[in-house]
Enzyme design. Structure first.
Site, PDB file in Angstrom:
ATOM      1  N   CYS A 184       0.835  -1.197   0.000  1.00  0.00           N
ATOM      2  CA  CYS A 184       0.000   0.000   0.000  1.00  0.00           C
ATOM      3  C   CYS A 184       0.874   1.252   0.000  1.00  0.00           C
ATOM      4  O   CYS A 184       1.785   1.376   0.835  1.00  0.00           O
ATOM      5  CB  CYS A 184      -0.908  -0.017   1.225  1.00  0.00           C
ATOM      6  SG  CYS A 184      -1.930   1.457   1.411  1.00  0.00           S
TER       7      CYS A 184
ATOM      8  N   CYS B 129       0.434   3.186   3.550  1.00  0.00           N
ATOM      9  CA  CYS B 129       0.951   2.731   4.847  1.00  0.00           C
ATOM     10  C   CYS B 129       2.019   1.646   4.766  1.00  0.00           C
ATOM     11  O   CYS B 129       2.559   1.234   5.783  1.00  0.00           O
ATOM     12  CB  CYS B 129      -0.198   2.249   5.724  1.00  0.00           C
ATOM     13  SG  CYS B 129      -0.976   0.713   5.145  1.00  0.00           S
TER      14      CYS B 129
ATOM     15  N   CYS C 226      -7.299  -1.231   1.728  1.00  0.00           N
ATOM     16  CA  CYS C 226      -6.231  -1.709   2.598  1.00  0.00           C
ATOM     17  C   CYS C 226      -6.783  -1.897   4.010  1.00  0.00           C
ATOM     18  O   CYS C 226      -7.430  -1.006   4.549  1.00  0.00           O
ATOM     19  CB  CYS C 226      -5.087  -0.695   2.600  1.00  0.00           C
ATOM     20  SG  CYS C 226      -3.774  -1.080   3.778  1.00  0.00           S
TER      21      CYS C 226
ATOM     22  N   CYS D 166      -4.869   0.858   6.573  1.00  0.00           N
ATOM     23  CA  CYS D 166      -5.153   2.297   6.591  1.00  0.00           C
ATOM     24  C   CYS D 166      -6.502   2.658   5.974  1.00  0.00           C
ATOM     25  O   CYS D 166      -6.906   3.812   6.016  1.00  0.00           O
ATOM     26  CB  CYS D 166      -4.043   3.071   5.900  1.00  0.00           C
ATOM     27  SG  CYS D 166      -3.963   2.864   4.100  1.00  0.00           S
TER      28      CYS D 166
ATOM     29  N   CYS E 123      -8.712  -5.727  -9.538  1.00  0.00           N
ATOM     30  CA  CYS E 123      -8.337  -4.678 -10.480  1.00  0.00           C
ATOM     31  C   CYS E 123      -7.897  -3.475  -9.634  1.00  0.00           C
ATOM     32  O   CYS E 123      -8.723  -2.805  -9.017  1.00  0.00           O
ATOM     33  CB  CYS E 123      -9.547  -4.349 -11.344  1.00  0.00           C
ATOM     34  SG  CYS E 123      -9.189  -3.273 -12.717  1.00  0.00           S
TER      35      CYS E 123
END
Length: 128
Positions: A51, A54, A99, A102, A122
């Protein structure tokens, strides 16, 4: 999204300082990058995609495939890395992927992917 429901929480000002404008638009405002615009679309090296907000590891390269959609696609995330919510925007119902650390918006998951899962995650490349 409930911003206080995630282990990593920041003010919108902190997110804006940390992320590029495009990353902020995707991760925090649920925008979508232009199809075909991400360098990660052509990324084929071994490794982990994390991510951009984070650093949470989300996907591994051996689960990436060419979907022809214009966005990096994966058939499965790492265990516990992501969450999903119903996205009712644009007059349809899709499954949004975010995510789990976060809450950042990553993209959507569809049921038209390859074996072994039949799923296509996707994902906006700027979110990785």
């Amino acid at each position: 999204m409930k911003r206080d429901a995630y282990p990593v929480t920041k003010s919108e000002e902190e997110w804006r300082r940390q992320l590029t404008p495009e990353q902020y638009a995707v991760l925090r405002e649920h925008a979508t990058e232009r199809p075909g615009s991400c360098a990660l679309l052509q990324e084929h090296r071994a490794g982990t995609f994390s991510c951009a907000g984070c650093g949470n590891p989300l996907f591994v390269a051996d689960r990436k495939f060419e979907s022809g959609t214009g966005w990096p696609s994966f058939f499965a995330p790492l265990d516990g890395a992501i969450g999903t919510t119903a996205d009712r925007s644009y007059g349809m119902v899709r499954t949004e992927v975010h995510c789990n650390r976060c809450g950042g918006h990553l993209g959507h998951v569809f049921e038209d992917g390859p074996p072994p899962t039949g799923l296509r995650y996707c994902i906006n490349g700027v979110a990785l």
